[in-house]
Design an enzyme around this catalytic site. Structure first.
Site, PDB file in Angstrom:
ATOM      1  N   GLY A  89      30.685  37.397  37.826  1.00 27.67           N
ATOM      2  CA  GLY A  89      30.377  36.865  36.462  1.00 27.67           C
ATOM      3  C   GLY A  89      30.038  37.799  35.619  1.00 27.67           C
TER       4      GLY A  89
ATOM      5  CG  HIS B 225      39.594  38.840  35.287  1.00 30.41           C
ATOM      6  ND1 HIS B 225      39.571  39.747  35.302  1.00 30.41           N
ATOM      7  CD2 HIS B 225      38.383  38.624  36.232  1.00 30.41           C
ATOM      8  CE1 HIS B 225      37.776  40.250  35.153  1.00 30.41           C
ATOM      9  NE2 HIS B 225      37.350  39.358  36.196  1.00 30.41           N
TER      10      HIS B 225
ATOM     11  CB  SER C  15      34.389  40.117  34.634  1.00 29.24           C
ATOM     12  OG  SER C  15      34.647  39.972  35.827  1.00 29.24           O
TER      13      SER C  15
ATOM     14  CG  ASP D  72      41.628  41.887  33.215  1.00 25.91           C
ATOM     15  OD1 ASP D  72      42.302  40.818  32.862  1.00 25.91           O
ATOM     16  OD2 ASP D  72      40.379  41.834  33.498  1.00 25.91           O
TER      17      ASP D  72
END
Length: 504
Positions: free
Chosen positions: A231, A128, A233, A158
């Protein structure tokens, strides 16, 4: 003794009593174990952080989007460079009309990542973070930047793998650790790029394991209270040996900031996916070719199982690995390739982690009896195409005829499945069984969501095709002292599901 002398004597006595209580409390045995009393956390993580900061990167992306159009579109105001209101207006006008009115504009986003192969320039992050990006740039802790190309992505976990050209630059890499060894209460450290503040280090513990947050089919997250914000992630979660045991992916936050509930993809899952993306540019997961549902207490009782565990096979994918009678609808898978299947969600993960083409032992419970079958796995990515093109309905069986036209059982009216009822309810030709023509309000069947037009194909793992079959099977279960009847229902298009209905 006058009143003043008496007051002084009372104060001395009170002070002596208070002192005695304090001494007694200090001398009392401690209720806190010595290990916890001596150490409330790691002395310092400075040396560890210093050695890892170089491997953690910031991921910046840009995407060209079309600005808002129309007479009501509001143009982006012109602000002086460095204005404190710049960030506010950037966020507000992010998805609105660009400067000049109606034109395309660049939208930028930030995330985190880490290097796992210094020689090849391989970087791992979340899908993502880079989804739909036109350009991806990797920013290193020394201030240098490199353009990145996308190697591969996996939306189910993901994850994404990027590649930069490491020529002329010495990269620092980290490696995956064994997330299975991590315990609740172990110290962990997160490094990332929260709110664009690169190289931020936070420390916490593992708060929980095996979290399912309904984000994908293989949810098995590590929960941590180490501060994770927007941020972070794609950034790594390290153990105290400097190994990556998780990839920070999601948070629960009503405010948008950290409240101490963050989730990381365990290295056990991530490492295999990353290897496949690096080697093939795509995932190649094992596939069993079954549709499954949870085993509830009622279903377990109906199947003669002592405990509710495993994954109940609700349907078989035509053309799949077990479309040969090895596994049947109504079977309960309790072990796969030596790994216990405690809950339904355990099965998709262990199957997906298995190599395509591998022959594995699968332990099933069929009609109350455990047995082991050998299955050769297919490839999930190919199986998904098959699943989209068929409905998983069982093979049609010849109509046995019926001695009654309709039957009333468990709050349902059951009729023959013939041309008239097929036309009335729009039931496909390859669906067989006895059709539910009506369901009484507030009945046991209604409580389970059974509706008119559904077809009963099995009761307690025995096929039924007529209203009389249904009546006889229910009567037999009652004679056996069963409290619930396990029904296999087919939808109008043939999709299968199991429900248990009370018979009291």
């Amino acid at each position: 003794m006058n009143s003043k002398s008496l007051l002084r004597a009372m104060r001395k006595a009170s002070l002596a009593a208070t002192t005695a209580l304090m001494i007694g409390a200090l001398a009392a045995p401690s209720l806190v174990p010595p290990a916890f009393a001596q150490q409330q956390g790691p002395d310092s993580v400075a040396d560890l952080a210093e050695g890892l900061l170089g491997a953690v990167v910031n991921i910046s992306t840009s995407q060209t989007v079309k600005g808002g159009e129309g007479e009501n579109a509001v143009p982006m105001p012109q602000l002086p460079e460095g204005s404190p209101f710049q960030d506010f207006f950037d966020d507000f006008f992010k998805d609105r009309e660009g400067e000049g009115g109606g034109g395309a504009q660049k939208v930028q986003s930030l995330g985190s990542g880490f290097v796992i192969d210094a020689e090849k320039g391989i970087v791992v992050t979340n899908n993502h973070v880079i989804a739909d990006a036109d350009e991806i740039e990797v920013n290193f802790s020394d201030g240098s930047k490199l353009k990145a190309e996308l190697v591969g992505t996996d939306t189910k976990t993901d994850l994404a793998v990027l590649k930069v050209d490491p020529k002329g630059k010495t990269l620092t890499a980290v490696k995956f650790g064994d997330s299975n060894k991590m315990r609740i209460g172990d110290w962990v450290m997160a490094i990332g790029n929260p709110f664009g503040l690169g190289g931020s280090v936070t420390v916490g513990i593992i708060s929980a394991r095996n979290r399912d947050i309904n984000s994908g089919p293989y949810d098995d997250f590590i929960q941590t209270d180490a501060a994770i914000n927007r941020g972070n992630s794609g950034g790594p979660l390290f153990n105290m040996s400097g190994e990556v045991i998780g990839i920070n992916t999601a948070i629960i936050s009503p405010s948008g900031g950290s409240i101490g509930i963050g989730f990381s993809i365990p290295a056990e899952i991530a490492s295999g996916v990353v290897d496949q993306l690096v080697n093939f540019g795509e995932t190649r997961r094992g596939w069993l070719g079954v549709r499954i549902q949870p085993v509830t207490d009622d279903i377990a009782e109906s199947l003669g199982m002592k405990t509710a565990k495993g994954a109940l096979v609700a349907g078989i994918i035509k053309g799949g690995p077990v479309d040969n009678g090895i596994v049947l609808p109504g079977d309960v898978i309790i072990k796969f390739d030596g790994k216990d299947v405690i809950e339904m969600r355990d099965l998709p993960r262990v199957v997906a982690e298995s190599p395509v083409g591998k022959a594995v032992d699968v332990v099933i419970v069929r009609k109350g009896v455990e047995q082991t079958v050998k299955v050769t796995l297919g490839r999930l990515e190919d199986g998904e195409k098959l699943a989209e093109g068929e409905n998983g309905a069982p093979e049609a069986t010849p109509d046995q005829g019926a001695e009654v036209a309709t039957a009333s059982v468990l709050g349902m009216t059951i009729g023959e499945l013939n041309d008239d009822t097929r036309a009335k309810f729009g039931i496909a030709q390859d669906v067989s069984g006895a059709v539910v023509t009506s369901v009484a309000k507030d009945s046991a069947a209604a409580e389970r969501g059974i509706a008119a037009g559904e077809v009963i194909t099995e009761i307690a793992q025995e096929s039924v095709s007529t209203p009389k079959d249904v009546m006889d099977r229910i009567a037999k279960l009652k004679e056996q002292g069963r409290k619930n009847a396990l029904l296999m229902l087919a939808s109008k298009t043939g999709e299968l599901r199991f429900v248990t209905v009370r018979m009291d």
